[in-house]
Design an enzyme around this catalytic site. Structure first.
Site, mmCIF file in Angstrom:
data_model
loop_
_atom_site.group_PDB
_atom_site.id
_atom_site.type_symbol
_atom_site.label_atom_id
_atom_site.label_comp_id
_atom_site.label_asym_id
_atom_site.label_seq_id
_atom_site.Cartn_x
_atom_site.Cartn_y
_atom_site.Cartn_z
ATOM 1 N N GLN A 1 6.907 -24.542 -23.581
ATOM 2 C CA GLN A 1 6.284 -25.084 -22.357
ATOM 3 C C GLN A 1 7.403 -25.535 -21.417
ATOM 4 O OE1 GLN A 1 2.923 -27.757 -22.998
ATOM 5 N NE2 GLN A 1 3.028 -27.297 -25.178
ATOM 6 N N THR B 1 3.781 -10.747 -32.498
ATOM 7 C CA THR B 1 4.828 -10.039 -31.744
ATOM 8 C C THR B 1 5.628 -9.148 -32.694
ATOM 9 O OG1 THR B 1 4.981 -11.917 -30.242
ATOM 10 C CG2 THR B 1 6.865 -10.413 -30.262
ATOM 11 N N HIS C 1 14.688 -22.054 -26.995
ATOM 12 C CA HIS C 1 13.864 -20.934 -26.530
ATOM 13 C C HIS C 1 14.412 -20.370 -25.207
ATOM 14 C CE1 HIS C 1 10.447 -18.411 -25.914
ATOM 15 N NE2 HIS C 1 10.096 -19.048 -24.827
ATOM 16 N N LYS D 1 6.178 -4.627 -23.524
ATOM 17 C CA LYS D 1 4.719 -4.738 -23.693
ATOM 18 C C LYS D 1 4.080 -4.791 -22.322
ATOM 19 C CE LYS D 1 5.260 -8.475 -26.189
ATOM 20 N NZ LYS D 1 5.071 -9.689 -26.987
HETATM 21 C C1 R5P Z 1 8.188 -15.829 -27.115
HETATM 22 O O1 R5P Z 1 8.680 -15.833 -25.996
HETATM 23 C C2 R5P Z 1 8.981 -16.087 -28.342
HETATM 24 O O2 R5P Z 1 10.329 -15.698 -28.171
HETATM 25 C C3 R5P Z 1 8.375 -15.378 -29.535
HETATM 26 O O3 R5P Z 1 8.431 -13.980 -29.319
HETATM 27 C C4 R5P Z 1 6.945 -15.799 -29.756
HETATM 28 O O4 R5P Z 1 6.839 -17.198 -29.788
HETATM 29 C C5 R5P Z 1 6.416 -15.210 -31.060
HETATM 30 O O5 R5P Z 1 5.090 -15.608 -31.196
HETATM 31 P P1 R5P Z 1 4.091 -14.867 -32.197
HETATM 32 O O6 R5P Z 1 4.762 -14.790 -33.531
HETATM 33 O O7 R5P Z 1 2.882 -15.763 -32.195
HETATM 34 O O8 R5P Z 1 3.776 -13.524 -31.645
#
Ligand code: R5P
Length: 330
Positions: free
Chosen positions: A114, A244, A147, A210
């Site tokens: 966030q 992801t 992040h 994506k």
């Molecule tokens: C997103 O920007 C992060 O770098 C990760 O790719 C994301 O948090 C992965 O989330 P999830 O495992 O829920 O797809």
């Protein structure tokens, strides 16, 4: 080290406070804190972090920390709000106990996703959390793979953002034939991170792009780069639901990759993520221990955890000695 008595020019005795380091653990990741303390060859400072009956957090530091260089290790991982309150209250306790300097060591800095207003009337919670940590009394922050690097600027105190890449690279070199490796970013946002790792092992880079052309239509995955016959390594900062990662692995295999593994810093792994990854086509997911692995992670068939403790330990040692931390990554 102990305070040293030195004679000043005019004969007065000056007390030189040498760095007296104290390492303290919150409840989020005691195993990692113990490993860091073992690396530094210092005992953990005795400190109780417990709950009152109504679940309020209560902290009692059971050793003197007056004038000392204190490092509080706490990831703001699940349950994020409880662990956040713990580090805030531990910091307050150290400040009121007259610690000379307090470093909030936050291997996994939660709320980092966030980091901007994602829509009208939404918060920037990463900034709020940074303010809370600063106002509680932290003098410095030490964290791993934020992040977004810009989050360092949310803190108005020195913030070191360590990179897990050297730890991952060592593991990759020990286990894989890097001549056939292709590093892959699972989304466009992670390209800088993946490119940095690719550069360290001199491997090519591919990107999963994506796209959802129209609202309500399913996402299309395009692969930028030729992955045919390659041993792909997906690199990311967080695995949460695992969506992801598993979708990217399927897309890469569909494009002819020989196998797909992943190196991810923070294993958030909410809900059924571990089961999803175990039943996926990922050969292996390698995580660091910034977040304490659950039992499900420990017994998973294709998840392995490598320790970040020597890197954090070394960064703490250098901070205490006022030496360069960035040179750890040269
Ligand atoms: C997103 O920007 C992060 O770098 C990760 O790719 C994301 O948090 C992965 O989330 P999830 O495992 O829920 O797809």
């Amino acid at each position: 080290m102990y305070p040293t008595l030195l004679r000043g020019g005019c004969g007065q005795i000056r007390v030189m406070m040498a760095n007296i380091m104290k390492i303290m653990a919150g409840n989020s990741n005691r195993a990692l804190t113990e490993a860091i303390a073992a690396y530094l060859k210092v005992p953990l400072t005795k400190c109780q972090v417990r709950r009152f009956a109504d679940m309020e957090v209560f902290v009692e530091i059971q050793e003197n920390v007056r004038g000392q260089d204190v490092f509080i290790v706490q990831s703001t991982s699940f349950p994020a709000n409880d662990h956040l309150m713990e580090i805030l209250i531990m910091t307050d306790a150290c400040r009121r106990a007259s610690a000379r300097r307090i470093t909030a060591v936050i291997p996994y800095f939660g709320y980092a996703r966030q980091d901007r207003k994602a829509g009208p009337r939404t918060p920037i919670s990463a900034k709020l959390v940074a303010n809370m940590i600063t106002h509680a009394g932290a003098d410095r922050v030490l964290t791993v793979d934020l992040h977004a690097g810009q989050i360092q600027g949310f803190f108005d105190i020195p913030t070191d953002n360590l990179f897990s890449a050297p730890v991952m690279v060592r593991d990759i070199k020990e286990r894989m034939d890097i001549s056939n490796v292709m590093v892959v970013s699972p989304d466009v946002g992670g390209v800088v991170r993946a490119r940095a790792l690719a550069k360290r092992i001199d491997a090519p880079l591919a990107i999963v792009d994506k796209r959802r052309e129209r609202a309500g239509e399913s996402e299309v995955m395009n692969i930028i780069g030729d992955v045919t016959g390659k041993d792909c390594i997906l690199v990311d900062d967080i695995v949460d639901s695992g969506g992801t990662l598993c979708n990217a692995a399927d897309a890469l295999l569909a494009k002819g990759a020989r196998e797909v593994s992943a190196y991810i810093t923070h294993g958030v792994l909410s809900g059924g993520a571990v089961a999803r990854i175990s039943s996926s086509r990922l050969k292996e997911l390698v995580l660091t221990d910034t977040i304490q692995p659950t039992e499900a992670v420990r017994v998973s068939r294709n998840i392995r955890v490598i320790s970040i403790s020597p890197l954090i330990g070394e960064a703490i040692a250098r901070t205490a000695k006022e030496e360069s931390v960035s040179s750890l990554f040269d």
